[in-house]
Design an enzyme around this catalytic site. Structure first.
Site, PDB file in Angstrom:
ATOM      1  CB  ILE A  49     -69.076   9.397 -48.839  1.00 10.56           C
ATOM      2  CG1 ILE A  49     -68.126   8.315 -49.375  1.00 10.56           C
ATOM      3  CG2 ILE A  49     -70.348   8.785 -48.289  1.00 10.56           C
ATOM      4  CD1 ILE A  49     -67.572   7.393 -48.310  1.00 10.56           C
ATOM      5  CB  SER A  50     -66.326  11.606 -53.515  1.00 17.52           C
ATOM      6  OG  SER A  50     -67.196  12.411 -54.275  1.00 17.52           O
ATOM      7  CG  MET A  51     -67.849  16.398 -53.397  1.00 20.71           C
ATOM      8  SD  MET A  51     -66.285  17.274 -53.648  1.00 20.71           S
ATOM      9  CE  MET A  51     -66.723  18.937 -53.190  1.00 20.71           C
ATOM     10  CE  LYS A  92     -65.492  12.939 -57.734  1.00 21.47           C
ATOM     11  NZ  LYS A  92     -65.574  12.171 -56.535  1.00 21.47           N
ATOM     12  CG  ASN A 147     -64.028  11.358 -47.854  1.00 24.26           C
ATOM     13  OD1 ASN A 147     -62.920  11.099 -47.389  1.00 24.26           O
ATOM     14  ND2 ASN A 147     -65.102  10.644 -47.588  1.00 24.26           N
TER      15      ASN A 147
END
Length: 183
Positions: A49-51, A92, A147
């Site tokens: 979910i980091s993007m 990223k 995120n």
């Protein structure tokens, strides 16, 4: 009509020759697709979910592995990272390139002394465990997930070597409703 002993010859089907031709053609196709997949363009999947909100888990992307052989990544490029910096394959956004001074103040990314407008981010940008301000060294980039509160990135891992960048995410191909360029 005189019979001169010549009759039309029947062509015999040479199954060995045909099998060999099919094998060579299939082998060449597999080799070409292998080279294409490994050195030019590949399909990648987002696993975390980091993007968010730009990319979410389960989406499939087309990754350009070719262009970074000739040009360095640029600010805002979304890159796929596979290197010693992390045991995971990461997706990223590039926020700093060689020579840039990265800092974080009041929940905002500061690039070379100026706040960066980042409409694609979610959450507050915190400094993490990396010592800031930081000047990005030659041969590396500084990356962050969109995120910002849920991303393992250069704020924890440090700068990412250019040799660890596998490619650039250029198209979203799944889900169909989101098909197209990645902003």
């Amino acid at each position: 009509m005189p019979d001169n002993g010549s009759q039309p010859k029947k062509r015999s089907w040479n199954w060995k020759k045909e099998l060999r031709e099919w094998t060579v053609a299939l082998g060449a196709a597999i080799l070409i697709s292998f080279l294409f997949q490994n050195y030019m363009y590949a399909q990648s999947q987002v696993h975390n979910i980091s993007m968010q909100n730009t990319l979410v888990a389960g989406q499939r992307l087309i990754e350009d592995k070719w262009s970074y052989r000739f040009n360095a990544p640029l600010h805002r490029d979304i890159v796929i990272i596979k290197g010693p910096e992390s045991p995971k394959r990461l997706v990223k956004r590039v926020v700093g390139v060689a020579g840039d001074i990265i800092d974080i103040r009041d929940g905002k990314l500061i690039l070379n002394g100026l706040p960066v407008e980042e409409p694609y981010t979610k959450g507050m940008t915190n400094p993490g465990s990396f010592r800031l301000p930081y000047t990005v060294e030659e041969g590396s980039v500084f990356v962050m997930g969109d995120n910002r509160e849920q991303s393992e990135d250069s704020r924890d891992l440090g700068p990412i070597a250019l040799s660890s960048i596998e490619g650039k995410a250029v198209y979203r191909i799944w889900p169909i409703a989101k098909f197209g360029d990645i902003n």
